[in-house]
Scaffold this motif. Sequence first.
Motif, PDB file in Angstrom:
ATOM      1  N   HIS A   1      62.005  44.208 114.665  1.00  0.00           N
ATOM      2  CA  HIS A   1      60.406  44.827 113.315  1.00  0.00           C
ATOM      3  C   HIS A   1      59.535  44.660 114.529  1.00  0.00           C
ATOM      4  O   HIS A   1      59.729  44.348 115.656  1.00  0.00           O
ATOM      5  CB  HIS A   1      59.823  43.796 112.483  1.00  0.00           C
TER       6      HIS A   1
ATOM      7  N   MET B   1      54.602  45.946 108.758  1.00  0.00           N
ATOM      8  CA  MET B   1      55.826  45.738 109.585  1.00  0.00           C
ATOM      9  C   MET B   1      57.246  47.229 109.584  1.00  0.00           C
ATOM     10  O   MET B   1      56.882  47.292 108.336  1.00  0.00           O
ATOM     11  CB  MET B   1      56.673  44.298 109.372  1.00  0.00           C
TER      12      MET B   1
ATOM     13  N   HIS C   1      58.697  41.293 116.731  1.00  0.00           N
ATOM     14  CA  HIS C   1      59.920  39.996 116.081  1.00  0.00           C
ATOM     15  C   HIS C   1      61.224  40.772 115.814  1.00  0.00           C
ATOM     16  O   HIS C   1      61.030  41.664 115.257  1.00  0.00           O
ATOM     17  CB  HIS C   1      59.230  39.922 115.261  1.00  0.00           C
TER      18      HIS C   1
ATOM     19  N   MET D   1      63.275  39.614 112.649  1.00  0.00           N
ATOM     20  CA  MET D   1      63.046  38.777 111.474  1.00  0.00           C
ATOM     21  C   MET D   1      64.496  38.414 111.230  1.00  0.00           C
ATOM     22  O   MET D   1      65.634  38.907 111.024  1.00  0.00           O
ATOM     23  CB  MET D   1      62.818  39.786 110.835  1.00  0.00           C
TER      24      MET D   1
HETATM   25 CU   LIG Z   1      59.207  41.419 109.695  1.00  0.00          CU
END
Ligand SMILES: [Cu+2]
Length: 153
Positions: free
Chosen positions: A79, A90, A112, A114
């Motif tokens: 994301h 996001m 990041h 997820m």
């Molecule tokens: Cu995320």
Amino acid sequence: MSIKKKTFAALACTLALSFGFAPAAQAAGAQAISVKDAWVRWLPNNLPAAGYATLVNASDKPVDLVDISSSDYGDAMLHQTVSNGSSQKMVMVDRLTVPAHGQVAIAPGGYHVMLEDAKRKIAPGDTVRLKLKFSDGETLDAPFAVKSPAQTK
Ligand SMILES: [Cu+2]
């Protein structure tokens, strides 16, 4: 993958075998990417966690991260946090390019990984593994250190 590329990969593999190279060797273009500073921001109550790392490309061609999976989580996806004014959201990222002889940071405020649906009880101090797949065909099974939010401040 093109036929030509496939043939080359198979040939490179055969050569590597016959000369007894270790799989991690730089020979034959294998292992262009390495992962450093890999960690997971863990949250209590089974909330989704976020994985962070820096991807380093030692080759002279850009390589894309194209897929992420984990034996420790049911769901792992890349994301990007996008801010528009005062709010943040996001968005899903299909591929992330690691420039030739460069690096890209999956870091708080930007990208990041997820991580949802933990398959076992995971706690700070643990190590989880994420499998990263790249456009050049290589796959990395990288260890990520699990940290509590307090440890990451
Ligand atoms: Cu995320």
